[in-house]
Design an enzyme around this catalytic site. Structure first.
Site, PDB file in Angstrom:
ATOM      1  N   CYS A 151       4.910   5.467 -12.978  1.00  0.00           N
ATOM      2  CA  CYS A 151       5.414   4.173 -12.489  1.00  0.00           C
ATOM      3  C   CYS A 151       6.943   4.129 -12.583  1.00  0.00           C
ATOM      4  O   CYS A 151       7.608   5.170 -12.518  1.00  0.00           O
ATOM      5  CB  CYS A 151       4.762   3.008 -13.244  1.00  0.00           C
ATOM      6  N   ASP A 162       3.844  -3.154 -20.336  1.00  0.00           N
ATOM      7  CA  ASP A 162       3.825  -4.560 -19.932  1.00  0.00           C
ATOM      8  C   ASP A 162       3.381  -5.440 -21.091  1.00  0.00           C
ATOM      9  O   ASP A 162       3.754  -6.612 -21.170  1.00  0.00           O
ATOM     10  CB  ASP A 162       2.888  -4.769 -18.737  1.00  0.00           C
TER      11      ASP A 162
HETATM   12  C1  RUB Z   1       5.578  -1.932 -13.850  1.00  0.00           C
HETATM   13  C2  RUB Z   1       5.167  -1.155 -15.042  1.00  0.00           C
HETATM   14  C3  RUB Z   1       6.255  -0.733 -15.992  1.00  0.00           C
HETATM   15  C4  RUB Z   1       6.434  -1.798 -17.100  1.00  0.00           C
HETATM   16  C5  RUB Z   1       7.661  -1.553 -17.946  1.00  0.00           C
HETATM   17  O1  RUB Z   1       4.486  -2.492 -13.146  1.00  0.00           O
HETATM   18  O2  RUB Z   1       4.002  -0.930 -15.294  1.00  0.00           O
HETATM   19  O3  RUB Z   1       5.927   0.482 -16.607  1.00  0.00           O
HETATM   20  O4  RUB Z   1       6.529  -3.082 -16.517  1.00  0.00           O
HETATM   21  O5  RUB Z   1       8.817  -1.653 -17.135  1.00  0.00           O
HETATM   22  P1  RUB Z   1       4.770  -3.348 -11.804  1.00  0.00           P
HETATM   23  P2  RUB Z   1      10.266  -1.998 -17.737  1.00  0.00           P
HETATM   24  O6  RUB Z   1       5.516  -2.459 -10.868  1.00  0.00           O
HETATM   25  O7  RUB Z   1       3.420  -3.738 -11.320  1.00  0.00           O
HETATM   26  O8  RUB Z   1       5.589  -4.561 -12.232  1.00  0.00           O
HETATM   27  O9  RUB Z   1      10.549  -0.932 -18.756  1.00  0.00           O
HETATM   28  O10 RUB Z   1      11.167  -1.933 -16.544  1.00  0.00           O
HETATM   29  O11 RUB Z   1      10.196  -3.356 -18.346  1.00  0.00           O
END
Ligand code: RUB
Length: 316
Positions: free
Chosen positions: A132, A201
């Site tokens: 991701c 998340d």
């Molecule tokens: C994003 C996702 C990320 C976390 C952490 O999912 O799973 O790994 O949110 O991100 P989506 P960060 O694209 O569905 O929002 O480290 O940027 O907070």
């Protein structure tokens, strides 16, 4: 003006124009800041009530990233303190705006610190896999690259929304050696992988990590190959409600992110499932890299108690 910023931020989060747990939290706080700064309120009670309703609207945009309710509750806790003092609206507004600015700058600082801590775990010659797109993960990789370490990154494309392309493009732009692979090729590539690093998340009291769908499969493959599995996450992704038995809701998104509408129409007997997140159990996680330091998953409950108390509002 204030209400329109709440509604437009709600829509941006819901449509994933603003995505990633950290960005979502800062966008919500920024919308509440505008709402407070630009609105007309007759009393501090009126201001609190307005913020509370605006916060509920924002929280309902996406259900899984706990950074969103934590961020909203942080602002409401500040508003609650101002209301309890019984002062003027102007004074309360100043205090709440300062709290919002504080949250946003602390959030950015936390990501930077995570980058510095995490980079120490990367050695020359390492092959790192990520899934991701996470700002916290990018911060770790960018810091290691900035420290002139030589390593390789494998980024999964992350169906159905392809956030892995964002990661791969950003890392390539920094000059990192990065290869984009289909999600289905994770196990094939795991042979060469030294460490996996993903974002979060939500982190539960037992140290499980809720992250983009497919994360737990990557963890399983890493476990089989004994590759280290790290999670980079700011502490506002801890879910204190899970200490009280609450479950993290997994967002189910539109089937049309998985198949085109025309295909769905001509194959109407096929059911399509599109869960956006999954849960990686603590036994597959080596360490969580937070701005407070590195912790094993078993340490999460203690960190939660230290930061949030037993039943206090998050980050208050
Ligand atoms: C994003 C996702 C990320 C976390 C952490 O999912 O799973 O790994 O949110 O991100 P989506 P960060 O694209 O569905 O929002 O480290 O940027 O907070």
């Amino acid at each position: 003006m204030g209400t329109s910023s709440i509604e437009s931020t709600y829509l941006q989060i819901r449509s994933m124009e603003v995505r990633g747990a950290g960005r979502i939290a800062r966008a919500a706080v920024s919308a509440l800041r505008d709402y407070c700064d630009k609105g007309k309120f007759s009393s501090t009670r009126d201001l609190y009530r307005g913020l509370s309703a605006a916060g509920e609207r924002l929280k309902s945009a996406r259900p899984t990233a706990v950074s969103l309710p934590n961020a909203v509750n942080y602002v409401l806790a500040a508003a609650g303190r101002s209301e309890a003092k019984g002062g003027q609206v102007r004074e309360a507004t100043k205090e709440i705006v300062a709290a919002c600015d504080g949250f946003i700058s602390e959030s950015l600082k936390a990501t930077k610190v995570i980058g510095e801590y995490g980079a120490k775990r990367i050695a020359d010659g390492d092959v790192i896999m990520t899934h991701c797109n996470s700002e916290a993960v990018t911060a770790v990789i960018a810091a290691a690259h900035g420290a002139r370490k030589r390593f390789e990154v494998i980024a999964t494309e992350t169906r159905p929304r392809f956030q892995g392309r964002i990661t791969a493009a950003a890392l390539a732009k920094l000059g990192v050696d990065v290869t984009l692979i289909p999600d289905t090729a994770v196990r094939v590539h795991m042979r060469r992988v030294d460490m996996v690093i993903v974002g979060a998340d939500a982190i539960t009291a037992n140290g499980a990590v809720v992250n983009k769908i497919g994360t737990s499969q990557v963890a399983l493959a890493a476990h089989e190959r004994k590759a280290r599995f790290y999670v980079a996450a700011e502490t506002y992704k801890l879910s204190p409600a899970t200490m009280l038995g609450e479950l993290v809701e997994i967002e189910q998104r539109s089937p049309y992110e998985v198949v085109p509408k025309a295909w769905a129409k001509s194959n109407s007997k096929v059911k399509v499932a599109n869960p956006a997140f999954d849960v990686t159990p603590p036994e597959y996680i080596d360490l969580l890299i937070t701005e407070r330091g590195l912790y094993p998953p078993q340490g999460m409950v203690f960190l939660m108690k230290e930061l949030y108390g037993e039943a206090r509002a998050p980050l208050a």
